[in-house]
Design a protein around this motif. Structure first.
Motif, PDB file in Angstrom:
ATOM      1  N   LEU A 307       0.802  -1.224   0.000  1.00 53.07           N
ATOM      2  CA  LEU A 307       0.000   0.000   0.000  1.00 53.07           C
ATOM      3  C   LEU A 307       0.836   1.275   0.000  1.00 53.07           C
ATOM      4  CD1 LEU A 307      -2.948  -0.979   2.376  1.00 53.07           C
ATOM      5  CD2 LEU A 307      -2.951  -0.799  -0.119  1.00 53.07           C
ATOM      6  N   THR A 308       2.134   1.159   0.255  1.00 55.87           N
ATOM      7  CA  THR A 308       2.992   2.339   0.160  1.00 55.87           C
ATOM      8  C   THR A 308       3.578   2.500  -1.237  1.00 55.87           C
ATOM      9  OG1 THR A 308       4.820   1.020   1.066  1.00 55.87           O
ATOM     10  CG2 THR A 308       3.591   2.416   2.601  1.00 55.87           C
ATOM     11  N   ASP A 309       3.359   1.532  -2.092  1.00 56.61           N
ATOM     12  CA  ASP A 309       3.765   1.670  -3.489  1.00 56.61           C
ATOM     13  C   ASP A 309       2.942   2.787  -4.122  1.00 56.61           C
ATOM     14  OD1 ASP A 309       4.900   1.033  -6.019  1.00 56.61           O
ATOM     15  OD2 ASP A 309       3.120  -0.127  -6.503  1.00 56.61           O
ATOM     16  N   ARG A 310       3.586   3.632  -4.931  1.00 61.23           N
ATOM     17  CA  ARG A 310       2.895   4.793  -5.503  1.00 61.23           C
ATOM     18  C   ARG A 310       1.727   4.362  -6.393  1.00 61.23           C
ATOM     19  NH1 ARG A 310       5.733   9.672  -5.380  1.00 61.23           N
ATOM     20  NH2 ARG A 310       4.818  10.323  -7.351  1.00 61.23           N
ATOM     21  N   VAL A 311       1.884   3.250  -7.093  1.00 60.46           N
ATOM     22  CA  VAL A 311       0.788   2.754  -7.936  1.00 60.46           C
ATOM     23  C   VAL A 311      -0.395   2.360  -7.071  1.00 60.46           C
ATOM     24  CG1 VAL A 311       0.069   0.821  -9.393  1.00 60.46           C
ATOM     25  CG2 VAL A 311       2.187   2.038  -9.903  1.00 60.46           C
ATOM     26  N   ALA A 312      -0.124   1.617  -6.001  1.00 66.80           N
ATOM     27  CA  ALA A 312      -1.205   1.191  -5.106  1.00 66.80           C
ATOM     28  C   ALA A 312      -1.878   2.388  -4.457  1.00 66.80           C
ATOM     29  CB  ALA A 312      -0.655   0.248  -4.037  1.00 66.80           C
ATOM     30  N   LEU A 313      -1.080   3.359  -4.024  1.00 67.57           N
ATOM     31  CA  LEU A 313      -1.645   4.557  -3.397  1.00 67.57           C
ATOM     32  C   LEU A 313      -2.521   5.324  -4.389  1.00 67.57           C
ATOM     33  CD1 LEU A 313      -1.724   6.278  -0.840  1.00 67.57           C
ATOM     34  CD2 LEU A 313       0.305   7.490  -1.667  1.00 67.57           C
ATOM     35  N   GLY A 314      -2.051   5.408  -5.644  1.00 62.47           N
ATOM     36  CA  GLY A 314      -2.843   6.082  -6.676  1.00 62.47           C
ATOM     37  C   GLY A 314      -4.166   5.391  -6.923  1.00 62.47           C
ATOM     38  N   ILE A 315      -4.173   4.061  -6.868  1.00 62.77           N
ATOM     39  CA  ILE A 315      -5.414   3.306  -7.071  1.00 62.77           C
ATOM     40  C   ILE A 315      -6.392   3.560  -5.936  1.00 62.77           C
ATOM     41  CG2 ILE A 315      -6.395   0.979  -7.150  1.00 62.77           C
ATOM     42  CD1 ILE A 315      -3.782   0.116  -8.575  1.00 62.77           C
ATOM     43  N   VAL A 316      -5.909   3.495  -4.690  1.00 60.55           N
ATOM     44  CA  VAL A 316      -6.788   3.693  -3.531  1.00 60.55           C
ATOM     45  C   VAL A 316      -7.381   5.100  -3.551  1.00 60.55           C
ATOM     46  CG1 VAL A 316      -6.896   3.816  -1.023  1.00 60.55           C
ATOM     47  CG2 VAL A 316      -5.599   1.980  -2.117  1.00 60.55           C
ATOM     48  N   VAL A 317      -6.545   6.099  -3.791  1.00 63.14           N
ATOM     49  CA  VAL A 317      -7.047   7.475  -3.845  1.00 63.14           C
ATOM     50  C   VAL A 317      -8.007   7.651  -5.014  1.00 63.14           C
ATOM     51  CG1 VAL A 317      -6.381   9.894  -4.182  1.00 63.14           C
ATOM     52  CG2 VAL A 317      -5.028   8.433  -2.676  1.00 63.14           C
ATOM     53  N   GLY A 318      -7.676   7.050  -6.155  1.00 68.50           N
ATOM     54  CA  GLY A 318      -8.556   7.147  -7.314  1.00 68.50           C
ATOM     55  C   GLY A 318      -9.932   6.571  -7.046  1.00 68.50           C
ATOM     56  N   GLY A 390      -9.073  -0.397  -1.640  1.00 67.82           N
ATOM     57  CA  GLY A 390      -9.847   0.768  -2.062  1.00 67.82           C
ATOM     58  C   GLY A 390     -11.328   0.470  -2.180  1.00 67.82           C
ATOM     59  N   SER A 391     -11.660  -0.693  -2.738  1.00 67.09           N
ATOM     60  CA  SER A 391     -13.066  -1.063  -2.894  1.00 67.09           C
ATOM     61  C   SER A 391     -13.739  -1.256  -1.547  1.00 67.09           C
ATOM     62  CB  SER A 391     -13.177  -2.345  -3.739  1.00 67.09           C
ATOM     63  OG  SER A 391     -12.682  -2.145  -5.043  1.00 67.09           O
ATOM     64  N   LEU A 392     -13.044  -1.915  -0.617  1.00 64.99           N
ATOM     65  CA  LEU A 392     -13.622  -2.136   0.713  1.00 64.99           C
ATOM     66  C   LEU A 392     -13.776  -0.825   1.466  1.00 64.99           C
ATOM     67  CD1 LEU A 392     -11.764  -5.399   1.812  1.00 64.99           C
ATOM     68  CD2 LEU A 392     -14.177  -5.154   1.194  1.00 64.99           C
TER      69      LEU A 392
END
Length: 438
Positions: A307-318, A390-392
């Motif tokens: 979750l600290t990966d920038r891609v993962a963070l971008g997905i959660v915020v998106g 992110g979905s949850l």
């Protein structure tokens, strides 16, 4: 202002009883599918993080199919390319029916969900790019999708008394969202393009179109043509799920005049939808979830790393911020420029709850993640963790808001279901002159 004019000036005004009944039936089927989807995803997560995780990976990577036709694909690929083609076929049928014979054939009604879907694609994509950028930019479309089954399953639990127009809005938004997703997949995630197979796919597609336009229902004719169309699209390099949408758009919605026209009963599109929706919701999507959601998390440390990966963070915020902001902003702009108000008894908090449900981007988000970063790659694992988280999170926040509005929903629901004359149609959907007297 007359009642008709007032309805035209309201966002989320009550729809016709026929459309409300049909949408309610669809919601019930998708709700069951959502429960199966969650079960499949949970089973995959448990198995892939158990001592028997190698068995899960072996099943996912098991290859089946004729090598001579370049169809010796893994089970995961068959689920993503084959089973999801059924999912998009059903979504295409629903979308075409809405815009040809449903309430959304009126451009004023269609403007709200279409604009909301577009806003729900643009804003999360921009936020993702701002956060991920660089090598992660190719995953920009991951947080733009809404999962119909998952979102409706949550809605069934917490939004039972939600006004029918709002529930219909969520369904239509998700279907339009799926169409935008398939366009994005076809245009931006086609690694190579072979023109000859793609042109060849037009032949069985055209024959299929001619047969369905003639109202042919024989499965032994239509299924082989659909399979050949799918195989040729797959061979062309375009994602094979595109074939599902193309086939759906050829199916007629309204019955022929010889059969009595639109008042003679359901057309071929509705017939196919009844046949294939249970397969899509009950088999295709849950199996895809089972074969795609399995990711080895590695405990709290592994979850934190992902979750600290920038891609993962971008997905959660998106998903959690971008989707609701995009949907809300687009909906507000429509109301602003059309001078339309929310229907009586509703406020923007209701729309926010639905917009947050739009941030549940499970099925198609996982698919786009695999296309962007490669199935089984380390970044693909981060994508899966981020999509699940992110979905949850979006579902949880939406639940809090929709639960808080429950008392109002119950009052509106009771008003919409009163049937004093016991004719099977709630009184609120009838004009005073339509009701029996005496």
């Amino acid at each position: 202002m007359t009642d008709a004019a007032r309805r035209r000036a309201n966002l989320f005004a009550r729809r016709s009883w026929a459309e409300t009944s049909r949408i309610s039936a669809i919601l019930r089927k998708e709700t069951v599918g959502g429960a199966l989807l969650l079960a499949g995803a949970l089973l995959a997560l448990v198995w892939s993080n158990s001592p028997w995780s190698e068995g899960y990976r072996a099943l996912r990577d098991l290859r089946l199919g004729p090598a001579s036709l370049h169809l010796d694909l893994s089970m995961a690929t068959w689920a993503a390319d084959g089973l999801l083609a059924i999912f998009f076929f059903v979504a295409g049928l629903e979308l075409k029916r809405e815009f040809v014979a449903g309430d959304l054939r009126d451009p004023r009604r269609a403007a709200v969900p279409v604009a909301a879907a577009a806003g729900g694609v643009v804003v999360p994509a921009v936020l993702y790019l701002l956060i991920a950028g660089g090598a992660g930019a190719k995953g920009w479309a991951i947080p733009t999708a809404t999962d119909i089954a998952f979102a409706l399953a949550v809605l069934a639990v917490v939004g039972r008394f939600l006004p029918s127009a709002l529930r219909t809005f969520l369904l239509t938004l998700a279907v339009v969202d799926d169409l935008l997703a398939i366009v994005i997949i076809a245009v931006f995630y086609t690694a190579h393009l072979s023109v000859v197979p793609l042109l060849g796919a037009l032949v069985p597609l055209a024959i299929f179109a001619v047969l369905v336009q003639r109202r042919v229902r024989s499965w032994w004719l239509l299924l082989p043509l659909a399979a050949v169309t799918w195989a040729l699209v797959h061979a062309s390099g375009v994602h094979a799920t595109v074939a599902g949408i193309l086939l759906a758009f050829t199916v007629p919605v309204i019955r022929s005049q010889a059969a009595g026209g639109p008042d003679a009963g359901p057309g071929l599109a509705e017939h196919f939808e009844h046949r294939f929706r249970p397969i899509s919701a009950g088999v295709a999507v849950p199996v895809f979830a089972f074969l795609s959601a399995g990711v080895t998390i590695g405990g709290i440390a592994g979850l934190a790393t992902a979750l600290t990966d920038r891609v993962a963070l971008g997905i959660v915020v998106g998903l959690v911020v971008g989707k609701p902001v995009g949907i809300m902003t687009a909906t507000w702009l429509v109301s602003r420029f059309t001078r339309a108000d929310l229907d009586e008894g509703l406020n923007w908090l209701d729309v926010l709850g639905l917009a947050l449900l739009g941030g549940i981007g499970f099925t198609v988000s996982l698919l786009i993640g695999e296309l962007a970063f490669g199935l089984g790659s380390e970044r693909d694992g981060h994508v899966k963790v981020a999509v699940l988280a992110g979905s949850l999170l979006a579902a949880t926040v939406a639940t809090v808001i929709l639960r808080a509005r429950g008392r109002l929903y119950r009052r509106l629901y009771e008003a919409e279901t009163v049937d004093r004359d016991h004719d099977g149609v709630p009184d609120i959907y009838q004009r005073e002159s339509d009701r029996p007297t005496g």
